[in-house]
Motif scaffolding. Structure first.
Motif, PDB file in Angstrom:
ATOM      1  N   MET A  90       0.837  -1.196   0.000  1.00 44.77           N
ATOM      2  CA  MET A  90       0.000   0.000   0.000  1.00 44.77           C
ATOM      3  C   MET A  90       0.873   1.247   0.000  1.00 44.77           C
ATOM      4  O   MET A  90       0.562   2.228  -0.681  1.00 44.77           O
ATOM      5  CB  MET A  90      -0.930  -0.012   1.216  1.00 44.77           C
ATOM      6  CG  MET A  90      -1.857   1.188   1.266  1.00 44.77           C
ATOM      7  SD  MET A  90      -3.192   1.083   0.076  1.00 44.77           S
ATOM      8  CE  MET A  90      -4.536   0.821   1.204  1.00 44.77           C
ATOM      9  N   SER A  91       2.001   1.211   0.714  1.00 46.73           N
ATOM     10  CA  SER A  91       2.896   2.377   0.727  1.00 46.73           C
ATOM     11  C   SER A  91       3.452   2.641  -0.677  1.00 46.73           C
ATOM     12  O   SER A  91       3.582   3.794  -1.080  1.00 46.73           O
ATOM     13  CB  SER A  91       4.039   2.193   1.727  1.00 46.73           C
ATOM     14  OG  SER A  91       5.040   1.336   1.231  1.00 46.73           O
ATOM     15  N   GLN A  92       3.756   1.569  -1.390  1.00 49.26           N
ATOM     16  CA  GLN A  92       4.297   1.737  -2.734  1.00 49.26           C
ATOM     17  C   GLN A  92       3.261   2.331  -3.686  1.00 49.26           C
ATOM     18  O   GLN A  92       3.591   3.145  -4.542  1.00 49.26           O
ATOM     19  CB  GLN A  92       4.821   0.402  -3.278  1.00 49.26           C
ATOM     20  CG  GLN A  92       6.003  -0.137  -2.498  1.00 49.26           C
ATOM     21  CD  GLN A  92       7.161   0.831  -2.451  1.00 49.26           C
ATOM     22  OE1 GLN A  92       7.762   1.153  -3.460  1.00 49.26           O
ATOM     23  NE2 GLN A  92       7.468   1.323  -1.263  1.00 49.26           N
ATOM     24  N   LEU A  93       2.016   1.932  -3.535  1.00 48.84           N
ATOM     25  CA  LEU A  93       0.950   2.505  -4.364  1.00 48.84           C
ATOM     26  C   LEU A  93       0.674   3.955  -3.965  1.00 48.84           C
ATOM     27  O   LEU A  93       0.500   4.818  -4.823  1.00 48.84           O
ATOM     28  CB  LEU A  93      -0.326   1.668  -4.246  1.00 48.84           C
ATOM     29  CG  LEU A  93      -0.259   0.275  -4.862  1.00 48.84           C
ATOM     30  CD1 LEU A  93      -1.493  -0.534  -4.487  1.00 48.84           C
ATOM     31  CD2 LEU A  93      -0.099   0.348  -6.368  1.00 48.84           C
ATOM     32  N   ALA A  94       0.647   4.223  -2.659  1.00 54.36           N
ATOM     33  CA  ALA A  94       0.305   5.561  -2.174  1.00 54.36           C
ATOM     34  C   ALA A  94       1.363   6.597  -2.542  1.00 54.36           C
ATOM     35  O   ALA A  94       1.042   7.764  -2.760  1.00 54.36           O
ATOM     36  CB  ALA A  94       0.096   5.527  -0.664  1.00 54.36           C
ATOM     37  N   CYS A  95       2.621   6.189  -2.650  1.00 47.40           N
ATOM     38  CA  CYS A  95       3.669   7.178  -2.934  1.00 47.40           C
ATOM     39  C   CYS A  95       3.582   7.719  -4.361  1.00 47.40           C
ATOM     40  O   CYS A  95       4.188   8.738  -4.663  1.00 47.40           O
ATOM     41  CB  CYS A  95       5.059   6.620  -2.629  1.00 47.40           C
ATOM     42  SG  CYS A  95       5.750   5.498  -3.834  1.00 47.40           S
ATOM     43  N   HIS A  96       2.790   7.083  -5.195  1.00 46.47           N
ATOM     44  CA  HIS A  96       2.606   7.559  -6.575  1.00 46.47           C
ATOM     45  C   HIS A  96       1.294   8.320  -6.752  1.00 46.47           C
ATOM     46  O   HIS A  96       0.953   8.699  -7.866  1.00 46.47           O
ATOM     47  CB  HIS A  96       2.641   6.382  -7.547  1.00 46.47           C
ATOM     48  CG  HIS A  96       3.954   5.671  -7.563  1.00 46.47           C
ATOM     49  ND1 HIS A  96       5.099   6.209  -8.109  1.00 46.47           N
ATOM     50  CD2 HIS A  96       4.316   4.470  -7.071  1.00 46.47           C
ATOM     51  CE1 HIS A  96       6.094   5.368  -7.964  1.00 46.47           C
ATOM     52  NE2 HIS A  96       5.654   4.303  -7.336  1.00 46.47           N
ATOM     53  N   ALA A  97       0.567   8.527  -5.669  1.00 47.98           N
ATOM     54  CA  ALA A  97      -0.747   9.174  -5.740  1.00 47.98           C
ATOM     55  C   ALA A  97      -0.614  10.649  -6.126  1.00 47.98           C
ATOM     56  O   ALA A  97       0.432  11.273  -5.943  1.00 47.98           O
ATOM     57  CB  ALA A  97      -1.467   9.037  -4.402  1.00 47.98           C
ATOM     58  N   ASP A  98      -1.698  11.195  -6.640  1.00 47.26           N
ATOM     59  CA  ASP A  98      -1.724  12.609  -7.012  1.00 47.26           C
ATOM     60  C   ASP A  98      -1.849  13.518  -5.796  1.00 47.26           C
ATOM     61  O   ASP A  98      -1.314  14.619  -5.791  1.00 47.26           O
ATOM     62  CB  ASP A  98      -2.890  12.883  -7.966  1.00 47.26           C
ATOM     63  CG  ASP A  98      -2.709  12.207  -9.319  1.00 47.26           C
ATOM     64  OD1 ASP A  98      -1.539  12.016  -9.730  1.00 47.26           O
ATOM     65  OD2 ASP A  98      -3.715  11.873  -9.958  1.00 47.26           O
ATOM     66  N   LYS A  99      -2.560  13.056  -4.775  1.00 41.26           N
ATOM     67  CA  LYS A  99      -2.831  13.889  -3.602  1.00 41.26           C
ATOM     68  C   LYS A  99      -1.642  13.857  -2.639  1.00 41.26           C
ATOM     69  O   LYS A  99      -1.183  12.783  -2.247  1.00 41.26           O
ATOM     70  CB  LYS A  99      -4.081  13.394  -2.887  1.00 41.26           C
ATOM     71  CG  LYS A  99      -5.330  13.502  -3.724  1.00 41.26           C
ATOM     72  CD  LYS A  99      -6.532  12.948  -2.991  1.00 41.26           C
ATOM     73  CE  LYS A  99      -7.751  12.994  -3.892  1.00 41.26           C
ATOM     74  NZ  LYS A  99      -8.903  12.329  -3.275  1.00 41.26           N
ATOM     75  N   ALA A 101      -1.508  14.396   0.517  1.00 39.46           N
ATOM     76  CA  ALA A 101      -1.825  13.709   1.781  1.00 39.46           C
ATOM     77  C   ALA A 101      -1.660  12.203   1.637  1.00 39.46           C
ATOM     78  O   ALA A 101      -1.173  11.533   2.547  1.00 39.46           O
ATOM     79  CB  ALA A 101      -3.247  14.043   2.232  1.00 39.46           C
ATOM     80  N   GLU A 102      -2.047  11.666   0.489  1.00 40.24           N
ATOM     81  CA  GLU A 102      -1.892  10.225   0.273  1.00 40.24           C
ATOM     82  C   GLU A 102      -0.420   9.865   0.107  1.00 40.24           C
ATOM     83  O   GLU A 102       0.027   8.831   0.593  1.00 40.24           O
ATOM     84  CB  GLU A 102      -2.698   9.777  -0.941  1.00 40.24           C
ATOM     85  CG  GLU A 102      -2.837   8.276  -1.010  1.00 40.24           C
ATOM     86  CD  GLU A 102      -3.840   7.808  -2.044  1.00 40.24           C
ATOM     87  OE1 GLU A 102      -3.762   6.614  -2.391  1.00 40.24           O
ATOM     88  OE2 GLU A 102      -4.662   8.599  -2.508  1.00 40.24           O
ATOM     89  N   ARG A 103       0.332  10.724  -0.560  1.00 39.08           N
ATOM     90  CA  ARG A 103       1.773  10.468  -0.687  1.00 39.08           C
ATOM     91  C   ARG A 103       2.430  10.480   0.684  1.00 39.08           C
ATOM     92  O   ARG A 103       3.286   9.649   0.973  1.00 39.08           O
ATOM     93  CB  ARG A 103       2.428  11.485  -1.623  1.00 39.08           C
ATOM     94  CG  ARG A 103       2.145  11.222  -3.091  1.00 39.08           C
ATOM     95  CD  ARG A 103       3.094  11.970  -4.002  1.00 39.08           C
ATOM     96  NE  ARG A 103       3.169  13.388  -3.742  1.00 39.08           N
ATOM     97  CZ  ARG A 103       2.350  14.311  -4.252  1.00 39.08           C
ATOM     98  NH1 ARG A 103       1.375  13.950  -5.050  1.00 39.08           N
ATOM     99  NH2 ARG A 103       2.515  15.585  -3.959  1.00 39.08           N
ATOM    100  N   GLN A 104       2.020  11.419   1.544  1.00 36.14           N
ATOM    101  CA  GLN A 104       2.580  11.463   2.897  1.00 36.14           C
ATOM    102  C   GLN A 104       2.177  10.221   3.680  1.00 36.14           C
ATOM    103  O   GLN A 104       2.955   9.705   4.467  1.00 36.14           O
ATOM    104  CB  GLN A 104       2.130  12.739   3.629  1.00 36.14           C
ATOM    105  CG  GLN A 104       2.779  12.904   4.976  1.00 36.14           C
ATOM    106  CD  GLN A 104       4.308  12.883   4.932  1.00 36.14           C
ATOM    107  OE1 GLN A 104       4.935  13.483   4.068  1.00 36.14           O
ATOM    108  NE2 GLN A 104       4.922  12.172   5.869  1.00 36.14           N
ATOM    109  N   ARG A 105       0.979   9.717   3.443  1.00 33.78           N
ATOM    110  CA  ARG A 105       0.526   8.500   4.122  1.00 33.78           C
ATOM    111  C   ARG A 105       1.431   7.324   3.768  1.00 33.78           C
ATOM    112  O   ARG A 105       1.606   6.405   4.560  1.00 33.78           O
ATOM    113  CB  ARG A 105      -0.923   8.192   3.757  1.00 33.78           C
ATOM    114  CG  ARG A 105      -1.455   6.976   4.492  1.00 33.78           C
ATOM    115  CD  ARG A 105      -2.970   6.897   4.456  1.00 33.78           C
ATOM    116  NE  ARG A 105      -3.411   5.758   5.240  1.00 33.78           N
ATOM    117  CZ  ARG A 105      -3.687   4.563   4.738  1.00 33.78           C
ATOM    118  NH1 ARG A 105      -3.603   4.347   3.447  1.00 33.78           N
ATOM    119  NH2 ARG A 105      -4.060   3.569   5.524  1.00 33.78           N
ATOM    120  N   SER A 106       2.022   7.352   2.583  1.00 27.62           N
ATOM    121  CA  SER A 106       2.910   6.263   2.178  1.00 27.62           C
ATOM    122  C   SER A 106       4.077   6.125   3.153  1.00 27.62           C
ATOM    123  O   SER A 106       4.503   5.011   3.458  1.00 27.62           O
ATOM    124  CB  SER A 106       3.406   6.456   0.743  1.00 27.62           C
ATOM    125  OG  SER A 106       4.247   7.582   0.635  1.00 27.62           O
TER     126      SER A 106
END
Length: 185
Positions: A90-99, A101-106
């Motif tokens: 999930m961290s690997q997917l989240a780090c490519h997010a547009d938002k 906040a989601e990138r920080q969640r990674s």
């Protein structure tokens, strides 16, 4: 058929699809087979359900169906918040997010995985990729060096070379690339 063998079947199907870089029609068949396996797992067998869900998320990731993969990992983490594989992926997917906040969640996700499992080389490598995507290049180098202190995996060296390129450290990138190419590693 035991729950273990159904889980093993699901995980094996996903691994075979990934290893063979299966075309989309094969992935669709694998997805159907995994879903069929999931129907055979008793509801109380949460470990087996999680294993099948991990296989399904892996197939979604392979097909670049990232939103669906994130949804499945979220489902896993809702029932097993300490699942290292789900936290890592999930961290690997989240780090490519547009938002943002989601990138920080990674970062939070991969840090949680490391807190649970310890600084395993693969998790440090994953955190370095997260940090790379957040432009935290010095921190990415530190994680990769720590991972390489434990395991001289050529992929870790390649990741280090890439981070060094992004840092404009061409000498460091060249050295890391040479290490990645070394057949003695």
């Amino acid at each position: 058929q035991s729950e273990l063998s159904t889980n093993l079947k699901a995980r094996s199907l996903a691994a075979i699809a990934r290893a063979g870089k299966a075309p989309s029609e094969v992935c669709a068949k694998v997805e159907l087979l995994i879903r069929e396996v999931m129907t055979r797992i008793p509801e109380q067998e949460t470990d087996e359900q999680v294993g099948a869900l991990l296989a399904l998320a892996d197939v979604y990731d392979l097909q670049e169906r990232f939103a669906e993969a994130r949804s499945v990992y979220g489902q896993i983490l809702a029932s097993d918040p300490r699942n290292i594989v789900a936290l890592n992926n999930m961290s690997q997917l989240a780090c490519h997010a547009d938002k943002p906040a989601e990138r920080q969640r990674s970062v939070e996700l991969i840090d949680q995985a490391i807190e649970i499992a310890g600084p395993l080389p693969a998790l440090l490598d994953s955190r370095a990729i997260v940090k790379l995507n957040l432009e935290q290049l010095d921190s990415a180098v530190q994680d990769l060096r720590q991972a390489l202190d434990q395991d001289s995996n050529p992929m870790f060296w390649l990741h280090l070379a890439y981070v060094q390129i992004r840092r404009n450290d061409l000498r460091g990138a060249s050295e890391a690339f040479e290490r990645a190419s070394d057949p003695q590693i």
